[in-house]
Design a protein around this motif. Structure first.
Motif, PDB file in Angstrom:
ATOM      1  N   GLN A  53       0.846  -1.196   0.000  1.00 54.97           N
ATOM      2  CA  GLN A  53       0.000   0.000   0.000  1.00 54.97           C
ATOM      3  C   GLN A  53       0.883   1.248   0.000  1.00 54.97           C
ATOM      4  N   GLY A  58      -5.779   6.035  -3.935  1.00 52.38           N
ATOM      5  CA  GLY A  58      -6.025   4.612  -4.129  1.00 52.38           C
ATOM      6  C   GLY A  58      -4.968   3.716  -3.511  1.00 52.38           C
ATOM      7  N   LEU A  61      -5.957  -0.011   0.682  1.00 51.56           N
ATOM      8  CA  LEU A  61      -6.965  -0.954   0.235  1.00 51.56           C
ATOM      9  C   LEU A  61      -8.105  -1.061   1.238  1.00 51.56           C
ATOM     10  N   GLN A  62      -9.303  -1.180   0.713  1.00 48.15           N
ATOM     11  CA  GLN A  62     -10.449  -1.477   1.547  1.00 48.15           C
ATOM     12  C   GLN A  62     -10.415  -2.970   1.863  1.00 48.15           C
ATOM     13  N   LYS A  64     -12.464  -5.345   1.410  1.00 52.49           N
ATOM     14  CA  LYS A  64     -12.897  -6.201   0.300  1.00 52.49           C
ATOM     15  C   LYS A  64     -11.761  -6.387  -0.698  1.00 52.49           C
ATOM     16  N   GLN A  65     -11.013  -5.332  -0.980  1.00 53.24           N
ATOM     17  CA  GLN A  65      -9.886  -5.435  -1.899  1.00 53.24           C
ATOM     18  C   GLN A  65      -8.797  -6.341  -1.323  1.00 53.24           C
ATOM     19  N   VAL A  66      -8.558  -6.218  -0.032  1.00 58.61           N
ATOM     20  CA  VAL A  66      -7.573  -7.079   0.624  1.00 58.61           C
ATOM     21  C   VAL A  66      -8.041  -8.523   0.547  1.00 58.61           C
ATOM     22  N   ASP A  68     -10.014  -9.944  -1.614  1.00 57.46           N
ATOM     23  CA  ASP A  68      -9.854 -10.426  -2.990  1.00 57.46           C
ATOM     24  C   ASP A  68      -8.399 -10.754  -3.301  1.00 57.46           C
ATOM     25  N   ALA A  69      -7.494  -9.929  -2.812  1.00 62.93           N
ATOM     26  CA  ALA A  69      -6.072 -10.122  -3.096  1.00 62.93           C
ATOM     27  C   ALA A  69      -5.501 -11.368  -2.426  1.00 62.93           C
ATOM     28  N   GLN A  74     -14.439 -11.828   3.194  1.00 59.65           N
ATOM     29  CA  GLN A  74     -14.179 -10.636   4.008  1.00 59.65           C
ATOM     30  C   GLN A  74     -14.118 -10.991   5.488  1.00 59.65           C
ATOM     31  N   TYR A 103      -8.369   1.626   7.996  1.00 61.33           N
ATOM     32  CA  TYR A 103      -7.229   1.142   7.227  1.00 61.33           C
ATOM     33  C   TYR A 103      -6.425   0.172   8.080  1.00 61.33           C
TER      34      TYR A 103
END
Length: 157
Positions: A53, A58, A61-62, A64-66, A68-69, A74, A103
């Motif tokens: 990060q 941008g 990361l939110q 949800k993004q974490v 997904d990664a 969640q 965060y």
């Protein structure tokens, strides 16, 4: 289409090969990371993702993004973040522009552990890929991974 349809058989064989390759890669990496650094593959992946990060637009990361990664739900990601936070490897704080947002950043201790674990992860992954390349069922998938930028040569110790 029937269960013996060649297209379905090929699809199932491809899926089985992908699953087998995943197991052949994840198991030795998991063992090496746990034995040498006390980290699971998921914990390592989470630390790695969060360490990339940045403070620019941008850059954080939110959840949800974490999730997904690191390929987790969640709720599983939140539990993983909590465990690593309890170990002092992560910290959470409120988003400065949106009080509803939280965060997660890697702590200094987490960054140190990640840097210590990174060579273990990479060397073990390379070794496992090289071994899998010798299996004719997995060789095409290993070549695809190699084409994606993962070299198969094992660095000299």
């Amino acid at each position: 289409m029937t269960a013996t349809d060649p297209a379905l058989t090929a699809l199932a064989q491809g899926w089985n090969a992908l699953s087998l390759l995943h197991g052949r890669l994840e198991a030795p990496v998991e063992r090496a990371l746990r034995a040498r650094h006390g980290l699971s593959v998921r914990e390592y992946s989470l630390l790695d993702v969060l360490s990339r990060q940045h403070d620019g637009e941008g850059g954080h990361l939110q959840m949800k993004q974490v999730a997904d990664a690191v390929v987790l739900s969640q709720s599983a990601t939140t539990r993983l973040v909590t465990r690593l936070e309890d170990r002092g490897l992560l910290m959470r704080y409120l988003c400065p522009t949106d009080r509803r947002g939280i965060y997660t950043d890697v702590s200094d201790a987490g960054l140190t552990l990640l840097e210590e674990a990174r060579p273990t992860n990479e060397a073990t992954l390379r070794e496992a890929l090289a071994e899998a390349a010798g299996d004719e069922r997995l060789a095409p998938l290993v070549r695809a991974v190699e084409a994606a930028g993962v070299p198969l040569t094992v660095p000299a110790a």
